[in-house]
Design an enzyme around this catalytic site. Sequence first.
Site, PDB file in Angstrom:
ATOM      1  N   GLU A  31       0.864  -1.167   0.000  1.00 38.68           N
ATOM      2  CA  GLU A  31       0.000   0.000   0.000  1.00 38.68           C
ATOM      3  C   GLU A  31       0.911   1.231   0.000  1.00 38.68           C
ATOM      4  O   GLU A  31       1.797   1.335   0.862  1.00 38.68           O
ATOM      5  CB  GLU A  31      -0.879  -0.002   1.259  1.00 38.68           C
ATOM      6  CG  GLU A  31      -1.868   1.131   1.223  1.00 38.68           C
ATOM      7  CD  GLU A  31      -2.718   1.244   2.485  1.00 38.68           C
ATOM      8  OE1 GLU A  31      -2.648   0.360   3.358  1.00 38.68           O
ATOM      9  OE2 GLU A  31      -3.442   2.252   2.571  1.00 38.68           O
ATOM     10  N   ARG A 258       6.181 -12.943   8.959  1.00 39.18           N
ATOM     11  CA  ARG A 258       6.617 -11.570   8.850  1.00 39.18           C
ATOM     12  C   ARG A 258       7.996 -11.414   9.495  1.00 39.18           C
ATOM     13  O   ARG A 258       8.298 -12.085  10.472  1.00 39.18           O
ATOM     14  CB  ARG A 258       5.603 -10.820   9.693  1.00 39.18           C
ATOM     15  CG  ARG A 258       5.423  -9.415   9.441  1.00 39.18           C
ATOM     16  CD  ARG A 258       4.320  -8.896  10.362  1.00 39.18           C
ATOM     17  NE  ARG A 258       4.292  -7.469  10.155  1.00 39.18           N
ATOM     18  CZ  ARG A 258       3.711  -6.909   9.119  1.00 39.18           C
ATOM     19  NH1 ARG A 258       3.050  -7.629   8.251  1.00 39.18           N
ATOM     20  NH2 ARG A 258       3.770  -5.604   8.957  1.00 39.18           N
ATOM     21  N   LYS A 268       4.692   0.869   9.110  1.00 37.42           N
ATOM     22  CA  LYS A 268       4.766   2.174   8.458  1.00 37.42           C
ATOM     23  C   LYS A 268       4.119   3.251   9.321  1.00 37.42           C
ATOM     24  O   LYS A 268       4.545   4.400   9.301  1.00 37.42           O
ATOM     25  CB  LYS A 268       4.091   2.104   7.084  1.00 37.42           C
ATOM     26  CG  LYS A 268       4.968   1.415   6.049  1.00 37.42           C
ATOM     27  CD  LYS A 268       4.265   1.286   4.715  1.00 37.42           C
ATOM     28  CE  LYS A 268       3.257   0.171   4.766  1.00 37.42           C
ATOM     29  NZ  LYS A 268       2.578  -0.059   3.492  1.00 37.42           N
TER      30      LYS A 268
HETATM   31  P1  ATP Z   1       3.129  -2.175   7.697  1.00 34.59           P
HETATM   32  O1  ATP Z   1       2.377  -2.917   8.748  1.00 34.59           O
HETATM   33  O2  ATP Z   1       4.561  -1.985   7.975  1.00 34.59           O
HETATM   34  O3  ATP Z   1       2.462  -0.929   7.270  1.00 34.59           O
HETATM   35  P2  ATP Z   1       1.921  -3.647   5.672  1.00 34.59           P
HETATM   36  O4  ATP Z   1       1.788  -5.119   5.856  1.00 34.59           O
HETATM   37  O5  ATP Z   1       0.732  -2.807   5.855  1.00 34.59           O
HETATM   38  O6  ATP Z   1       3.142  -3.150   6.481  1.00 34.59           O
HETATM   39  P3  ATP Z   1       1.922  -3.389   2.876  1.00 34.59           P
HETATM   40  O7  ATP Z   1       2.458  -2.232   2.162  1.00 34.59           O
HETATM   41  O8  ATP Z   1       0.471  -3.569   2.887  1.00 34.59           O
HETATM   42  O9  ATP Z   1       2.538  -3.317   4.302  1.00 34.59           O
HETATM   43  O10 ATP Z   1       2.609  -4.755   2.464  1.00 34.59           O
HETATM   44  C1  ATP Z   1       3.183  -5.073   1.232  1.00 34.59           C
HETATM   45  C2  ATP Z   1       3.670  -6.469   1.300  1.00 34.59           C
HETATM   46  O11 ATP Z   1       4.788  -6.532   2.162  1.00 34.59           O
HETATM   47  C3  ATP Z   1       2.619  -7.398   1.871  1.00 34.59           C
HETATM   48  O12 ATP Z   1       2.562  -8.573   1.124  1.00 34.59           O
HETATM   49  C4  ATP Z   1       3.100  -7.663   3.262  1.00 34.59           C
HETATM   50  O13 ATP Z   1       2.716  -8.934   3.676  1.00 34.59           O
HETATM   51  C5  ATP Z   1       4.617  -7.523   3.118  1.00 34.59           C
HETATM   52  N1  ATP Z   1       5.213  -7.118   4.381  1.00 34.59           N
HETATM   53  C6  ATP Z   1       4.950  -6.017   5.099  1.00 34.59           C
HETATM   54  N2  ATP Z   1       5.667  -6.006   6.252  1.00 34.59           N
HETATM   55  C7  ATP Z   1       6.412  -7.137   6.237  1.00 34.59           C
HETATM   56  C8  ATP Z   1       7.350  -7.720   7.146  1.00 34.59           C
HETATM   57  N3  ATP Z   1       7.674  -7.125   8.289  1.00 34.59           N
HETATM   58  N4  ATP Z   1       7.917  -8.888   6.797  1.00 34.59           N
HETATM   59  C9  ATP Z   1       7.612  -9.483   5.636  1.00 34.59           C
HETATM   60  N5  ATP Z   1       6.743  -8.998   4.754  1.00 34.59           N
HETATM   61  C10 ATP Z   1       6.130  -7.843   5.045  1.00 34.59           C
HETATM   62 MG    MG Z   2      -0.543  -1.766   6.574  1.00 26.29          MG
END
Ligand code: ATP
Ligand code: MG
Length: 749
Positions: A31, A258, A268
């Site tokens: 996102e 994760r 984020k």
């Molecule tokens: P955050 O919680 O940091 O905002 P998010 O999961 O909302 O992260 P997205 O931008 O929606 O972040 O995720 C993009 C991709 O990256 C998704 O497939 C998510 O599963 C993966 N991702 C995000 N954070 C991690 C992490 N700490 N380890 C592995 N993969 C991750």
């Molecule tokens: Mg998120």
Amino acid sequence: MSKNKDFLRTIVEEDLKSGKYKEVVTRFPPEPNGFPHIGHAKSICINFGIADDYQGHCNLRMDDTNPTTEDTQYVEALKDAVEWLGFDWGENVKFTSDYFPKLYDYAVELIKMGEAYVDSLSEDEIREYRGTVTQAGKRSKYADRSVEENLDLFQRMKKGEFKDGEHVLRAKIDMSAANMKMRDPLLYRIRHAHHFRAGDEWAIYPMYDFAHCLSDYIEGVSHSICTLEFENNRDIYDWVLDTLGLKSARPHQHEFARLGINYTVMSKRKLLELVNSEKVSGWDDPRMPTIAGYRRRGYTPESIINFCDQIGVAKANSMVDVAQLEFCIRDDLNTKVPRVLAVLDPLKVTIQNYEGTEEIDAPYYPHDVPKEGSRKIPFSREIYIERDDFIENPPKDYFRLTPDQAVRLRHGYIITCKEVIKDPDGNIAEIKAEYHPDSKSGHDTSGIKVKSAIQWVSAKEAKTVEVRLYDRLFKDEAPEGLEDINPDSLRVIKNALIEPAVITEKPDERFQFERLGYFYADPLDYTDEKPVFNKIVGLKDSWAKKTKSTQSVPKPQVKKVQVDGEEASMDEVQQALFDMYTSELKLNAEVANILARDEHLSSFYKETLSLLNSPVSLANIVVNEVARELKEKQVDELNFSAAQIAELVKMIDDGTISSKIAKQIFEEMVQTGANPTQIVEDKGLVQISEPSKISPIIDEVIAKNPDNVAKFKAGNTKLLGFFVGQVLKTTGGKANPKVVNELVAEKLK
Ligand code: ATP
Ligand code: MG
């Protein structure tokens, strides 16, 4: 192919074999509401890595369904990160918002099938009606609306006739499902907000659970890989696709753990908080765990990819020690970057018996065979050394300059202190010293024994630079928030001194400042008038001891050690060992120091020595590789024996394997307990030294890189390392670096 075949790759292979999919298509679906962090790097490596390994492709898809938090600056940051890590998303970046019209049509279809309805409960009511884990939910009275009424309302929601929150579109599944996510999940909500790409066209926006599976389907994704927290969403994922009858080669969701790292926050949202609080200078502050931050700090893409490879892909969440990431960057830079001399806290030394000036030839890569290059270091009567490389009343095992103890100037002469000059406040202002003319490094006939070599610069020729010493952003292993920030995470030194070649020759952007750490010319602030260097990482893990003993509260007061601090003194036994190691076995002081201080390590070393008379090579392996294992384990828990280490070293010594391959073999020994000789046989790791075998590979590399050949011939000799590196890479590290080096130099002449 990544070293280890993980469970995701196993699934992919089975699916290809069974013919479930013809091509592997993955996607990385962030996102765009923040800069990508190291966790995203893991996901990028998995998704793009799997696509690469199986000749498929991976889409970069912006999951832009929430207009209020998303922005084009984040889209650009995501593109930058993927590109910088070295991955390719093909033609176009995809956007979920491009599918809004199609998604709308799918929603209408669900309504027509009687599988979705417009609900008009308030947000609170919806939550209340959902029930709990132990209690079934209750369906809304609006769930019985007719298809016509639902279609009419949904269309008017789209047109913007209602206020935010007045209605939502929900799937009609099961209000008593054990998986709470299946209790009539929301598919669309009303948001009167400007979307950074779709503009004001839409007053409704699809929810993740609806948009994601369909976007995957629209793009022909085969394996939709996400993190474990989406495990329960998989049922909705399947429900939407199955209910709409989208069956042929449809995508399936698979979850992995994760990445979490200690000493940092990762989400984020929390990173945005840091940026907004101005505790950091922005998303690309070198202390941030963002790709942009690592990049500005000086991390290399290789080190991050290597890290992601090392941590692997698993199904169980775990916390990774940030030291492991730091290890990867150190490991990457160790053989790559030139080593130079810099002084952060200068103390003047006047060498009374020296007149005139001279230039000392010194290699940029003193420890590593495959790279060549050297510079001249000016030497003169007035030099600067590091302030804490001199102590007037030293503790017993202080190895550097004291009134009674001589020290070597790295690459230069041995000096002896003659007089200590103090200012009126009693601070040391200057050292008067004498040098020993017959002690020049490499030509030393003086017979003087010193215990260490220190960095220095010539006063007149040295350049002033700004050095930014970065350290971990949080002092707490599991930081809660802003209050846990490490107050010493940034220290700026305005007037550090550096040998002139670093600035005038610019042999690289990254350097090892000897004894201080790895540094990077700041990509934004560096100018020729005011050079600025960021500290990438220290030479060793200065946090290692602290974390073992003080896991949580009370929070330790972190005292920062910038320059190699004083170590505890050696006892008599250790001192005797140290002396024996340096004088009889000719180990360097650093290695001898580590061995002498560690009883288990030194006894292990002794055992290997009794089997093979190769003190220096054995010591290197014991200190660099075995020590890592002995940190965590007792000797009797090790997967390998002293005899096997001796066997390994013997193969290095007699040229059977390269020392690079030896590391790989060692890792294998640690994992499997196999014999080194057996590993070499099984994997065909014998070093290639025959010019007739290496030559054609070099020719190939040369043919493939005409641009670099031209640049090399035009005078960019730094590229020698590039060619050597390519050849070594092609042979999987098996080629004899020395031979490659000679042959490449000859061919490019
Ligand atoms: P955050 O919680 O940091 O905002 P998010 O999961 O909302 O992260 P997205 O931008 O929606 O972040 O995720 C993009 C991709 O990256 C998704 O497939 C998510 O599963 C993966 N991702 C995000 N954070 C991690 C992490 N700490 N380890 C592995 N993969 C991750
Ligand atoms: Mg998120």
